[in-house]
Design a protein around this motif. Structure first.
Motif, short mmCIF file in Angstrom:
data_model
loop_
_atom_site.label_atom_id
_atom_site.label_comp_id
_atom_site.label_asym_id
_atom_site.label_seq_id
_atom_site.Cartn_x
_atom_site.Cartn_y
_atom_site.Cartn_z
N SER A 1 54.51 8.76 39.94
CA SER A 1 54.65 8.52 38.69
C SER A 1 54.34 10.12 37.51
N SER B 1 53.28 11.19 35.87
CA SER B 1 51.47 11.22 35.68
C SER B 1 50.92 11.94 36.94
N GLU B 2 51.36 11.26 37.75
CA GLU B 2 50.56 11.60 39.47
C GLU B 2 51.29 13.06 39.84
N CYS C 1 53.35 15.01 37.89
CA CYS C 1 52.14 16.68 36.55
C CYS C 1 50.87 17.48 38.05
N ARG C 2 49.97 16.34 38.07
CA ARG C 2 49.10 16.57 38.47
C ARG C 2 48.71 17.49 39.65
N GLU D 1 43.34 16.57 33.15
CA GLU D 1 43.61 15.59 33.26
C GLU D 1 43.98 14.34 31.98
N PHE E 1 46.87 14.87 30.95
CA PHE E 1 48.18 14.28 32.61
C PHE E 1 48.60 12.54 31.79
N ILE E 2 47.30 12.34 31.75
CA ILE E 2 47.16 10.42 31.53
C ILE E 2 48.64 10.28 30.73
N MET F 1 50.96 11.36 29.98
CA MET F 1 52.52 11.72 29.77
C MET F 1 53.44 10.47 30.53
N GLU G 1 56.33 7.53 31.03
CA GLU G 1 56.99 7.07 32.29
C GLU G 1 58.32 8.18 32.23
#
Length: 305
Positions: free
Chosen positions: A224, A226-227, A229-230, A250, A253-254, A256, A258
């Motif tokens: 994803s 989000s993952e 980018c983190r 964090e 980024f949650i 972000m 899809e």
């Protein structure tokens, strides 16, 4: 105020604070007269694309995406223009690239968009320094000046112009600010060099994120955004941030979007097309990053406070 409302308000305040600290003490556009070496022409970059049918290398035009603010073609155009000097980076198109990257971040929603405000403040600092320097005779670099040495193999291009402004390129800015005693290695200042370093660190984060977004893992499972980018953040900017700022990041980024959102943002239909477009962008960003890294490293500026 209910519990949910209080929680939402707390998150908003936290993210606003994140925006102010994002680039470790800090992470507009009409700046045409400061630079003499960059004539901006709206040429549409072309991308190489390998055909699966015959294996031949084809070329497709990166077209403007209608109905949206961020344009990949504009970003790529500025990045390529910034690398016009061999081993140097022209500052005007470099900052114009950031203008487009800010639009990219703002398109991802208000949570991520908060980060872009601090980046805007950094590009504004350099632009204002350039405008002030343009009015000062001491900021004009003669082609016979030792400033030629800061551009190394770009000397021939510098000599082709009678006068080069101090903020013409990354290396000319570094030389000028060192010569004028504007770079402080012991405390925070609003020098162009320190400001550039913060933008430079953020550029690595975005480069790694876009690179991860373009990849198709062997397992076939696409992570994803989000993952990804983190992960990119943890391997780049996180090293320069406090624990509190890392936790606040964090939260951003949650929010972000899809992967399908990025297809629409870049105007592609699938992951294969996204790979072609983003790989070209990542390569261009990498060239700018490597040149800037070299200039900062040569002058001992990778750890400016």
């Amino acid at each position: 105020m209910g519990v949910k409302s209080k929680a939402a308000a707390a998150i908003l305040v936290l993210l606003l604070f994140l925006g102010s600290l994002w680039l470790h003490g800090g992470l507009d556009y009409h700046w045409d007269s400061c630079f003499k070496g960059y004539n901006e022409v709206n040429q549409i970059p072309q991308l190489s694309n390998r055909s699966e049918a015959d294996g031949a290398m084809g070329t497709r035009v990166l077209e403007e995406c209608p109905g949206q603010n961020f344009q990949t073609s504009v970003l790529l155009h500025h990045l390529l223009a910034a690398a016009d000097f061999t081993s140097d980076v022209l500052l005007q198109p470099y900052l114009s690239s950031w203008d487009e990257l800010v639009k990219f971040m703002e398109a991802l929603g208000p949570m991520v968009g908060l980060i872009s405000k601090e980046i805007k403040s950094k590009t504004t600092i350099i632009r204002e320094l350039a405008m002030m320097a343009e009015k000062s005779p001491e900021a004009e670099l003669s082609p016979k000046h030792p400033a030629d040495s800061v551009s190394r193999d770009t000397g021939n291009k510098l000599q082709a112009s009678q006068n080069v402004t101090a903020y013409h390129s990354v290396r000319s800015m570094i030389w000028f600010e060192q010569d004028q005693g504007r770079v402080d290695f012991n405390q925070q200042t609003d020098s162009g060099c320190r400001t550039l370093l913060r933008l430079h660190r953020a550029l690595l984060w975005l480069k790694l994120f876009l690179q991860k977004l373009a990849e198709t893992p062997e397992s076939g499972r696409l992570g994803s955004p989000s993952e990804l980018c983190r992960e990119a953040y943890q391997n780049t900017l996180a090293y320069h941030h406090t624990w509190f700022v890392r936790r606040a990041a964090e939260l951003a980024f949650i929010a972000m979007p899809e992967r399908g959102f990025f297809y629409r943002l870049v105007c592609v239909q699938n992951q294969e097309e996204l790979n072609v477009v983003l790989t070209s962008v990542v390569h261009a960003i990498g060239e700018i990053y490597d040149r800037t890294q070299g200039a900062l490293e040569e002058n001992g500026m990778l750890d400016l406070p």
